[in-house]
Design an enzyme around this catalytic site. Structure first.
Site, short mmCIF file in Angstrom:
data_model
loop_
_atom_site.label_atom_id
_atom_site.label_comp_id
_atom_site.label_asym_id
_atom_site.label_seq_id
_atom_site.Cartn_x
_atom_site.Cartn_y
_atom_site.Cartn_z
N SER A 39 34.49 41.28 39.98
CA SER A 39 34.07 42.84 40.86
C SER A 39 32.61 42.35 41.58
O SER A 39 31.81 41.96 40.60
CB SER A 39 33.83 43.87 40.09
OG SER A 39 35.12 44.30 39.49
N GLU A 63 27.10 43.50 41.08
CA GLU A 63 27.19 43.61 39.57
C GLU A 63 27.19 42.12 39.27
O GLU A 63 26.64 41.82 37.89
CB GLU A 63 28.63 43.85 39.28
CG GLU A 63 29.04 43.97 37.93
CD GLU A 63 30.39 44.32 37.67
OE1 GLU A 63 31.03 45.25 38.00
OE2 GLU A 63 31.21 43.50 36.89
N ARG A 79 27.25 48.86 32.96
CA ARG A 79 27.05 47.50 33.33
C ARG A 79 25.63 47.12 33.36
O ARG A 79 25.12 46.42 34.50
CB ARG A 79 27.70 47.36 35.09
CG ARG A 79 28.99 47.56 35.27
CD ARG A 79 29.95 46.53 34.46
NE ARG A 79 31.52 46.83 34.95
CZ ARG A 79 32.20 47.74 34.32
NH1 ARG A 79 31.77 48.43 33.20
NH2 ARG A 79 33.61 47.99 34.69
P1 NAP Z 1 41.49 51.72 39.68
O1 NAP Z 1 42.17 51.83 38.45
O2 NAP Z 1 42.20 51.48 40.98
O3 NAP Z 1 40.12 52.58 40.01
C1 NAP Z 1 38.92 52.27 40.75
C2 NAP Z 1 37.88 52.71 39.95
O4 NAP Z 1 37.83 54.01 39.63
C3 NAP Z 1 37.57 51.63 38.86
O5 NAP Z 1 36.86 50.67 39.32
C4 NAP Z 1 37.27 52.64 37.67
O6 NAP Z 1 35.80 52.45 37.73
C5 NAP Z 1 37.41 54.10 38.57
N1 NAP Z 1 38.16 54.87 37.76
C6 NAP Z 1 39.68 54.97 37.40
N2 NAP Z 1 40.14 55.51 36.78
C7 NAP Z 1 38.85 56.17 35.98
C8 NAP Z 1 39.10 57.26 35.07
N3 NAP Z 1 40.09 57.68 34.31
N4 NAP Z 1 37.65 57.45 34.74
C9 NAP Z 1 36.46 56.95 35.24
N5 NAP Z 1 36.33 56.09 36.32
C10 NAP Z 1 37.92 55.81 36.40
O7 NAP Z 1 40.87 50.28 39.09
P2 NAP Z 1 40.57 48.84 39.17
O8 NAP Z 1 39.97 48.52 40.37
O9 NAP Z 1 42.08 48.26 39.23
O10 NAP Z 1 40.12 48.41 37.99
C11 NAP Z 1 40.69 49.07 36.54
C12 NAP Z 1 39.59 48.34 35.74
O11 NAP Z 1 39.17 47.18 35.61
C13 NAP Z 1 38.08 49.23 35.83
O12 NAP Z 1 37.75 49.72 34.49
C14 NAP Z 1 37.33 48.10 36.33
O13 NAP Z 1 36.04 48.36 35.96
C15 NAP Z 1 37.99 46.90 35.64
N6 NAP Z 1 37.79 45.69 36.51
C16 NAP Z 1 36.72 44.75 36.37
C17 NAP Z 1 36.47 43.68 37.21
C18 NAP Z 1 35.31 42.99 36.80
O14 NAP Z 1 35.34 41.59 37.40
N7 NAP Z 1 34.41 43.29 36.07
C19 NAP Z 1 37.42 43.55 38.00
C20 NAP Z 1 38.31 44.42 38.36
C21 NAP Z 1 38.69 45.36 37.73
P3 NAP Z 1 35.15 51.55 36.59
O15 NAP Z 1 35.04 50.28 37.09
O16 NAP Z 1 33.70 52.05 36.28
O17 NAP Z 1 35.78 51.53 35.33
#
Ligand code: NAP
Length: 338
Positions: free
Chosen positions: A239, A334, A165
């Site tokens: 996020s 972020e 990010r």
């Molecule tokens: P999740 O699957 O519940 O997991 C929680 C966090 O753990 C994620 O944010 C992710 O980090 C990390 N994670 C999960 N599996 C991983 C793996 N195999 N390797 C490395 N890191 C892992 O996640 P969630 O909150 O539903 O989000 C899913 C994805 O959508 C994530 O990549 C998240 O960044 C993205 N997201 C982005 C936004 C936004 O507004 N920017 C909002 C919601 C979700 P990372 O975030 O570093 O990937």
């Protein structure tokens, strides 16, 4: 070329997804490099801010200065062979529409990034990422114009200093550039990225064994629609915090105290989901005045209607304080707070 119009006292209410009722003292829509250069040369000494989809920004107050809204459009095929395609995409294009275009045209590598709000021009700034893919994986280079000089420049992927990010556009070049186009290299051979549990689980739920890019796109859209609030219905800026990365010693100590703490290996240590930390501190689904942490994704701070930036920032401070007290971990936004 017609002279670009500058609008005075422009309401930004519908131009920021947190739905803050703020005003910009000057505002212009930019549809080309020429328009931008003209406007820059006529407005040298005024503070400027580039706005894309307004989905990752929190205005603390009215903005005194000139807001330049990026509406540079177009997807241009620069080069193509059997293996890949090189696309030059206008910074004002909607990100999700671009992802859809790629999937429909069988250009692969970006399907995991479906439904991320915002514009193409914003994608390199914070190196957007989701479900194991980051913009840096497909960006070949970035075209931009220097806001102070009007000079056109190009940086290759390496030159953008991409990180989690993060990029040069948030550091050395912070507030100095207007990203006009982004150059993407997409593959013609599809390799699914199923590294995130959420995607593989949903594919299994739908009995999909050998997923296509369309399947991944649909699954990501489905998960995001289920889990994340639609900013058209409930104001939010995605996020709010980055996931913290901690060192091994700290991780070991914490894991002894919190055995169920999720974690992921990271190049710089161990990544702990910020959403989990926030939930542990009791904020998930909690509403404080007109703001709160979303009920299905506490990492997203929502505006229940009529909230002020101060209310949102006070909640941000409370969250940071609680997480620091309980886990001795600092959470960093972020979102761009201006
Ligand atoms: P999740 O699957 O519940 O997991 C929680 C966090 O753990 C994620 O944010 C992710 O980090 C990390 N994670 C999960 N599996 C991983 C793996 N195999 N390797 C490395 N890191 C892992 O996640 P969630 O909150 O539903 O989000 C899913 C994805 O959508 C994530 O990549 C998240 O960044 C993205 N997201 C982005 C936004 C936004 O507004 N920017 C909002 C919601 C979700 P990372 O975030 O570093 O990937």
């Amino acid at each position: 070329m017609q002279k670009t119009k500058i609008v005075k006292d422009k309401s930004l209410r519908n131009l920021n997804t947190f739905r803050l009722d703020v005003v910009a003292s000057e505002f212009a829509v930019i549809k080309s490099e020429a328009e931008l250069k003209q406007i820059l040369s006529a407005n040298l000494n005024i503070k400027k801010l580039v706005l894309g989809g307004g989905s990752n920004i929190l205005f603390k107050d009215d903005f005194t200065g000139l807001i330049l809204k990026n509406e540079i459009a177009g997807i241009q095929k620069i080069q193509e062979d059997n293996e890949s395609v090189l696309l030059k995409v206008g910074g004002g294009e909607n990100w999700h529409k671009f992802v859809k275009y790629c999937v429909q045209n069988r250009f692969y590598g970006v399907e995991n990034l479906a439904l991320i709000p915002g514009t193409v021009g914003a994608s390199p700034v914070q190196n957007i990422g989701a479900y194991g893919v980051e913009a840096k994986d497909i960006i070949e280079g970035v075209y931009f114009i220097n806001l102070a000089t009007g000079e056109e420049s190009f940086l290759t992927n390496q030159g953008c200093n991409f990180d989690y990010r993060d990029s040069i556009f948030k550091n050395q070049l912070k507030d100095q550039t207007f990203i006009t186009h982004v150059l993407f290299r997409l593959s013609k051979n599809f390799t699914p990225n199923l590294s995130y549990k959420g995607i593989s689980e949903e594919l299994a739920n739908q009995n999909i064994i050998n997923p296509t890019a369309e399947n991944i796109f649909d699954v990501v859209v489905h998960i995001r629609k289920t889990k994340l609030p639609d900013p058209k219905v409930l104001g939010n800026c995605g996020s709010f915090f980055k996931n913290p990365v901690i060192d091994q010693n700290k991780f070991k100590n914490l894991k002894q105290q919190f055995a169920d703490m999720p974690s992921f290996p990271d190049a710089n240590g161990t990544k702990i989901p910020a959403a989990w930390l926030i939930e542990q501190c009791g904020f998930k689904g909690q509403k404080i005045g007109k703001v709160g942490c979303h009920v299905s994704q506490p990492l997203v701070i929502v505006n229940y209607g009529g909230a002020s930036a101060q209310e949102a920032l006070s909640l941000v401070k409370q969250i940071q304080h609680s997480v620091k007290e309980k886990f001795d971990i600092g959470l960093h936004p972020e979102v761009n707070i201006v």
